[in-house]
Design an enzyme around this catalytic site. Sequence first.
Site, PDB file in Angstrom:
ATOM      1  N   LYS A 229      44.843  52.997  26.973  1.00 15.48           N
ATOM      2  CA  LYS A 229      44.418  51.912  26.155  1.00 15.48           C
ATOM      3  C   LYS A 229      43.774  52.667  24.694  1.00 15.48           C
ATOM      4  O   LYS A 229      44.134  52.187  23.926  1.00 15.48           O
ATOM      5  CB  LYS A 229      43.700  50.939  26.613  1.00 15.48           C
ATOM      6  CG  LYS A 229      44.231  49.683  27.480  1.00 15.48           C
ATOM      7  CD  LYS A 229      43.738  48.738  27.952  1.00 15.48           C
ATOM      8  CE  LYS A 229      42.682  49.271  29.309  1.00 15.48           C
ATOM      9  NZ  LYS A 229      41.888  47.890  29.641  1.00 15.48           N
TER      10      LYS A 229
ATOM     11  N   GLN B 155      38.118  45.065  32.987  1.00 16.82           N
ATOM     12  CA  GLN B 155      38.982  45.891  33.753  1.00 16.82           C
ATOM     13  C   GLN B 155      38.826  45.488  35.101  1.00 16.82           C
ATOM     14  O   GLN B 155      37.993  45.492  35.760  1.00 16.82           O
ATOM     15  CB  GLN B 155      38.392  47.574  33.509  1.00 16.82           C
ATOM     16  CG  GLN B 155      39.376  48.409  34.312  1.00 16.82           C
ATOM     17  CD  GLN B 155      40.587  48.523  33.579  1.00 16.82           C
ATOM     18  OE1 GLN B 155      40.670  48.528  32.397  1.00 16.82           O
ATOM     19  NE2 GLN B 155      41.872  48.531  34.161  1.00 16.82           N
TER      20      GLN B 155
ATOM     21  N   ASP C  68      43.146  39.470  27.157  1.00 19.12           N
ATOM     22  CA  ASP C  68      43.925  39.534  28.368  1.00 19.12           C
ATOM     23  C   ASP C  68      44.512  38.174  28.528  1.00 19.12           C
ATOM     24  O   ASP C  68      45.398  38.120  29.639  1.00 19.12           O
ATOM     25  CB  ASP C  68      42.927  40.033  29.461  1.00 19.12           C
ATOM     26  CG  ASP C  68      43.656  40.807  30.595  1.00 19.12           C
ATOM     27  OD1 ASP C  68      44.588  41.304  30.263  1.00 19.12           O
ATOM     28  OD2 ASP C  68      43.077  40.883  31.821  1.00 19.12           O
TER      29      ASP C  68
END
Length: 278
Positions: A48, A92, A115
């Site tokens: 990322k 995460q 997300d």
Amino acid sequence: MKVLDGKKVSLHIREEITKEINKLNIRPKMVDIQIGENPASDIYIAGKEKAANQVGMDFECIRYSADTDEDEIIKKIKELNNDKSVNGIFIQSPVPNGFDEIKLMNTVIPEKDVDGLTYLNAGMLLNNKESMISCTPNGIMQILKFYKIDVESKNVVIVGRSNLVGKPLMNLFINANATVTLCHSKTKNLDKITKKADILVAAVGKKHFITQDMVKRNSVIIDVGINRVDGKVYGDVDYDGVKDKVKAITPVPGGVGPMTITMLLYNVLKAYKIQNKI
């Protein structure tokens, strides 16, 4: 048989993101929160960061040990919510046992939820309203769009009902006027259902779960699975077994996988524009 190349689609979208960032002369920022140690997560985070830098975004990873008090992390998320220099916040996954991942994710304000997993964004998608969309399902729809595979009026079967892929993808297909069947571990006579699919999506996390006798001839296969066995990566679909029977298929690796980080970048740029009313 056409190979649906996710790397090619991903590169195309990243080029568009880079152009828009340069045109607007901005530098969006994403913050990743990692709790505990996880080698697989470390690889994903590094990917990322590299991708963000390539398109002209800033990336920061805030790491906490597994014995950190959850309230401390929630306090930090709230600080980031109020920090105008931060456009996207990402928790995460997985988080260590003892932490409430749902609570942590829903502490992120919806306009910074890159997300696409907060209750509000999930509900907005359900009601076909503009929202942040979960990255992997959105990536799948972008692959189909890129290769001009029309989903309207098609019979779509999704195998796997996770909040991360199956459920949001179901809503995306419904919003695109497909007829959708969502299957799972309790579904009876699964092969009879999958053989009726014009578009079959496999997201179960089991190597070669979908075999040649389970697919319809000239169907489109989307393989979401990434299964590591003896150092090799396999999909949920027996690629070699089905490739001569189907019209199009995503490979593993190189299919859906590359799209996930790309759509995260897309969401960060979208979040920046929403927050700055562009």
